[in-house]
Design a protein around this motif. Structure first.
Motif, PDB file in Angstrom:
ATOM      1  N   ALA B 280       0.867  -1.178   0.000  1.00 27.20           N
ATOM      2  CA  ALA B 280       0.000   0.000   0.000  1.00 27.20           C
ATOM      3  C   ALA B 280       0.899   1.222   0.000  1.00 27.20           C
ATOM      4  O   ALA B 280       2.009   1.175   0.536  1.00 27.20           O
ATOM      5  CB  ALA B 280      -0.902   0.001   1.228  1.00 27.20           C
ATOM      6  N   TYR B 281       0.458   2.277  -0.626  1.00 27.59           N
ATOM      7  CA  TYR B 281       1.261   3.498  -0.645  1.00 27.59           C
ATOM      8  C   TYR B 281       0.390   4.693  -0.996  1.00 27.59           C
ATOM      9  O   TYR B 281      -0.787   4.549  -1.337  1.00 27.59           O
ATOM     10  CB  TYR B 281       2.433   3.376  -1.626  1.00 27.59           C
ATOM     11  N   SER B 282       0.999   5.863  -0.911  1.00 29.64           N
ATOM     12  CA  SER B 282       0.325   7.111  -1.253  1.00 29.64           C
ATOM     13  C   SER B 282       0.820   7.570  -2.607  1.00 29.64           C
ATOM     14  O   SER B 282       2.025   7.512  -2.883  1.00 29.64           O
ATOM     15  CB  SER B 282       0.648   8.156  -0.191  1.00 29.64           C
ATOM     16  N   SER B 283      -0.105   8.003  -3.466  1.00 29.62           N
ATOM     17  CA  SER B 283       0.312   8.476  -4.788  1.00 29.62           C
ATOM     18  C   SER B 283      -0.580   9.607  -5.260  1.00 29.62           C
ATOM     19  O   SER B 283      -1.780   9.627  -4.990  1.00 29.62           O
ATOM     20  CB  SER B 283       0.256   7.329  -5.800  1.00 29.62           C
ATOM     21  N   SER B 284       0.017  10.557  -5.992  1.00 34.27           N
ATOM     22  CA  SER B 284      -0.768  11.644  -6.590  1.00 34.27           C
ATOM     23  C   SER B 284      -0.964  11.380  -8.075  1.00 34.27           C
ATOM     24  O   SER B 284      -1.054  12.304  -8.866  1.00 34.27           O
ATOM     25  CB  SER B 284      -0.070  12.991  -6.373  1.00 34.27           C
ATOM     26  N   ARG B 285      -1.016  10.113  -8.460  1.00 30.09           N
ATOM     27  CA  ARG B 285      -1.228   9.804  -9.880  1.00 30.09           C
ATOM     28  C   ARG B 285      -2.565  10.348 -10.363  1.00 30.09           C
ATOM     29  O   ARG B 285      -2.725  10.628 -11.553  1.00 30.09           O
ATOM     30  CB  ARG B 285      -1.146   8.295 -10.122  1.00 30.09           C
ATOM     31  N   SER B 286      -3.532  10.492  -9.454  1.00 32.62           N
ATOM     32  CA  SER B 286      -4.740  11.253  -9.780  1.00 32.62           C
ATOM     33  C   SER B 286      -4.552  12.651  -9.181  1.00 32.62           C
ATOM     34  O   SER B 286      -3.458  13.024  -8.838  1.00 32.62           O
ATOM     35  CB  SER B 286      -5.966  10.562  -9.197  1.00 32.62           C
ATOM     36  N   ALA B 287      -5.617  13.423  -9.045  1.00 32.05           N
ATOM     37  CA  ALA B 287      -5.462  14.811  -8.612  1.00 32.05           C
ATOM     38  C   ALA B 287      -4.943  14.909  -7.181  1.00 32.05           C
ATOM     39  O   ALA B 287      -3.840  15.375  -6.937  1.00 32.05           O
ATOM     40  CB  ALA B 287      -6.795  15.546  -8.755  1.00 32.05           C
ATOM     41  N   ASP B 288      -5.712  14.469  -6.214  1.00 35.87           N
ATOM     42  CA  ASP B 288      -5.262  14.506  -4.825  1.00 35.87           C
ATOM     43  C   ASP B 288      -4.387  13.291  -4.551  1.00 35.87           C
ATOM     44  O   ASP B 288      -4.398  12.319  -5.302  1.00 35.87           O
ATOM     45  CB  ASP B 288      -6.470  14.477  -3.873  1.00 35.87           C
ATOM     46  N   THR B 289      -3.651  13.365  -3.462  1.00 35.94           N
ATOM     47  CA  THR B 289      -2.863  12.196  -3.087  1.00 35.94           C
ATOM     48  C   THR B 289      -3.786  11.204  -2.388  1.00 35.94           C
ATOM     49  O   THR B 289      -4.453  11.543  -1.411  1.00 35.94           O
ATOM     50  CB  THR B 289      -1.711  12.579  -2.164  1.00 35.94           C
TER      51      THR B 289
END
Lengths: 277, 456
Positions: B280-289
């Motif tokens: 699991a991780y955090s990503s801003s690949r979309s608008a918000d992280t």
């Protein structure tokens, strides 16, 4: 590369008429630069020669009759056309009375009245000063040079010397504590930033998102990303192409200011613009 | 702290896990639970600590390496038992000076009687023969002279300081396993962390006690948030490259970085599922992280959250693998949230302040996290480590008035927590017991942060 850039900047400083608002050129070569440099020398030489000629051929003004009070000089100057594309010719027309010594900034000494064609590469104020026994007066006309057309060649991409211009015209955006909302003041700032970027369509920008030293590392990285992304969104809304903008978060990993107080923290809560190369 | 010996502790053949649990329950009913009881019960720290003595081992060879290795071994074993969280260790100053090399040589009475008053005693010998260090160790029940032996172990390794420590760790872990309710000791575990010692923030590793530090990555780029896989084969971490932050993977088996297809945007704060198959991780690949879950090889990525604001620092429920906790900024300041891994059943766990960096206890019962309950410009109070009982949302504060504390990470025994403490703007790695006691620095003077305790 750095040395090269430095050299370019120095050369740029030596030739002010090619500096600030010059059409942006990416990857300008030294050869091109030298060409510009030689062209400018040629213009200088031509101007000097023309002035010299006129001075020699024009009869010296007749001595004015002695008067108790010399009349004050008058001066007008106009340009035609007043709006041009870069490199186009502009006719300057000036007329003075009661003047013995007339000069135009950037051109030098000129006859008391006359015309001359100039080729400004950037918007320029032509400032004329007329001096006579009765005092001095000045007059100004402005020639606006349009931003360059969308260029196709690498020659018209931004030059490194545009960094200064970029920094001067594209200002960083600051954020409230723990916020990535773009405030109304920042909104107008971003509109100005967007205007510059619209006028310089070859510049690509990277927006760095920064946070102050408080708060947690991972959360700040995400917050920095959201700040950069909010600035990008506002720029795109103002008409800048999204494909020209890249965002990077620095969180609290790189700080502008290392003191531990609010003024410093505010400095560190920013979206910073730089040219994306 | 001398205690009356409960007879139950003499019967080592019983399951001590059950013993501790029942003692804790009885104590809770009889005395009324204090704030600490639920913590001590849930963290396997027990209601009462076993009084144990660690004799200095007898040197049993003439090899010149012997004294140095023996000194290291003795100090390491003593320290491991002292750190374990389940012992009341007899201090060196009142322990008998004898060094029994074998069961024939020990006089149990001198250990069982005052002032040592030990219930248990560890002893043995250390020899260096032909470049090997040979250690024989025993654990005896000092109050059961008829049948005292609980443990007898022999170790044989290449003679070195590292191996003297390693052998001590192994023997300590055997003792802890036997006396600590069947829970493995942590003396052989490792801690991964971020250190700027080399000039750049790189990923480092050290033994659980702060010894044996070694640099893992040499990327010359800022690297953060190391998380070791449950099988100790890989470390996932976030690193700043030309394209921004991405998750990178380092193989501890191959000792080099290996490919991981990180999504675009700012992608960071990786977390392994307990079975090692997912990240699991955090990503801003979309608008918000947002929080994403994908396979450990980077495939099959899907979003778990879709909330406004930053969403970072996910952590799996290691017991079930079906829930995550993370940090969300949807209401402003970051708070701890819980959800099923399909994104359902979202619960907010913290009621305000600035809450970050959750770590899920190995038994699934608790979250440890960093919390500044009065966060704000000019606000008093600090950022401290808390643990919360997930079912009841009861919480307790573990650190007090000491720097800014962040990034707690549970040890696999559920008794220990490693964390980052920043004082005078310099972060170091500290450890403590999960009830907040025995806080001690593991690193010194090197800008060390974001510790992550290995799974085994």
């Amino acid at each position: 590369m750095n040395d090269f850039a430095l050299e370019m900047n120095n050369m740029d400083g030596a030739i002010p008429e090619f500096s600030q608002n010059e059409p942006t050129k990416r990857g300008i070569t030294l050869r091109n630069y030298c060409r510009l440099y030689l062209t400018s020398l040629a213009i200088f030489a031509a101007l000097a020669a023309a002035n010299g000629c006129k001075k020699q051929t024009a009869p010296p003004p007749p001595p004015l009759p002695p008067a108790m009070t010399a009349p004050a000089p008058t001066a007008t100057i106009s340009a035609s056309p007043t709006v041009v594309n870069p490199g186009d010719g502009v006719s300057l027309l000036w007329h003075t009375t009661n003047a013995t010594d007339v000069s135009i900034d950037g051109i030098g000494k000129v006859p008391t009245s006359g015309t001359q064609t100039v080729n400004p590469t950037s918007s320029t104020n032509y400032h004329l000063v007329a001096r006579g026994d009765g005092g001095s007066i000045d007059a100004t006309t402005r020639v606006t040079v349009n931003p360059p057309m969308a260029p196709a060649a690498a020659e018209t991409a931004p030059a490194m010397s545009d960094d200064a211009s970029f920094r001067q015209n594209v200002q960083d955006v600051f954020f409230d504590y723990d916020s990535y909302d773009v405030s109304p003041e920042n909104q107008s700032l971003i509109l100005k930033d967007a205007a510059y970027l619209t006028a310089h369509p070859m510049i690509k920008v990277v927006i760095g998102g920064y946070c102050d030293e408080r708060g947690s590392t991972e959360y700040n990285l995400a917050l920095g990303e959201n700040r950069a992304s909010a600035v990008k969104t506002a720029l795109v809304a103002a008409g800048v192409g999204a494909e020209r903008i890249r965002t990077v978060s620095y969180g609290k990993e790189k700080q502008f200011c290392s003191e531990h107080d609010e003024s410093c923290w505010q400095q560190n809560r920013r979206g910073q613009f730089s040219i994306d190369r | 702290m001398s205690k009356k010996t409960e007879p139950i502790f003499r019967r080592i053949s019983f399951s001590l896990a059950l013993t501790f649990a029942s003692i804790a329950v009885v104590a809770g009913i009889c005395t009324g639970a204090s704030a600490q009881d639920w913590v001590r019960t849930g963290t396997n720290l027990g209601a009462q600590k076993i009084r144990i003595a660690a004799a200095d081992f007898a040197p049993s060879s003439q090899d010149p390496q012997t004294p140095a290795l023996k000194t290291t071994f003795d100090a390491t074993l003593f320290n491991d038992l002292n750190n374990a969280g389940i012992f009341d260790l007899v201090s060196k100053s009142i322990a008998p000076p004898s060094m029994p090399a074998s069961p024939q040589q020990i006089n149990l009475g001198e250990w069982a009687n005052a002032p040592a008053s030990a219930e248990m005693v560890a002893f043995g010998s250390l020899a260096v023969n032909g470049g090997r260090v040979v250690v024989s160790g025993w654990l005896f029940d000092a109050k059961n002279p008829q049948s005292p032996q609980i443990l007898g172990k022999q170790y044989n390794e290449v003679a070195s300081q590292d191996n003297a420590r390693l052998v001590a760790h192994r023997f300590a872990d055997e003792i802890i396993l036997r006396l600590g309710g069947g829970i493995n000791g942590i003396a052989e575990t490792h801690i991964f962390y971020v250190s700027a010692k080399s000039g750049t923030k790189e990923i480092w590793e050290m033994d659980y006690d702060g010894e044996g530090t070694r640099q893992i990555t040499h990327l010359g780029a800022i690297s953060l948030s190391p998380h070791v896989s449950p099988d100790n084969s890989r470390v996932a971490f976030a690193s700043l490259g030309n394209g921004g932050w991405s998750i990178r993977m380092f193989s501890l088996v191959l000792n080099r970085p290996v490919t991981f297809p990180s999504p675009g945007g700012t992608t960071q704060s990786p977390a392994w599922s307990a079975d090692g198959t997912k990240l699991a991780y955090s990503s801003s690949r979309s608008a918000d992280t947002q929080i994403y879950i994908g396979d450990a090889n980077g495939a099959g990525v899907r979003a778990v959250t879709s909330f406004r604001g930053p969403n970072v620092s996910p952590v799996w429920n290691p017991k079930t693998g079906s829930q995550i906790a993370w940090v969300g900024g949807r209401t402003g300041l970051p708070q701890i949230y819980l959800a099923d891994i399909d994104g359902g059943n979202v619960q907010r766990m913290t009621d305000g302040g600035y809450a970050t960096s959750p770590s899920w206890s190995p038994n699934g019962q608790f979250l440890a996290f960093a919390w500044d309950r009065k966060y704000g410009p000019g606000a008093p109070g600090g950022q401290d480590i808390y643990i919360m009982d997930i079912a009841s949302k009861r919480w307790t504060q573990l650190t007090h008035d000491a720097g800014r504390n962040d990034f707690p990470s549970w040890a696999p025994d559920g008794r220990h927590i490693v964390f980052e403490r920043e004082t005078n703007h310099r972060p170091e790695v500290w450890s403590m017991l999960a009830d907040g006691s025995q806080q001690q620095p593991l690193t010194r003077g090197g800008n060390n942060s974001m510790p992550n305790w290995s799974w085994k």
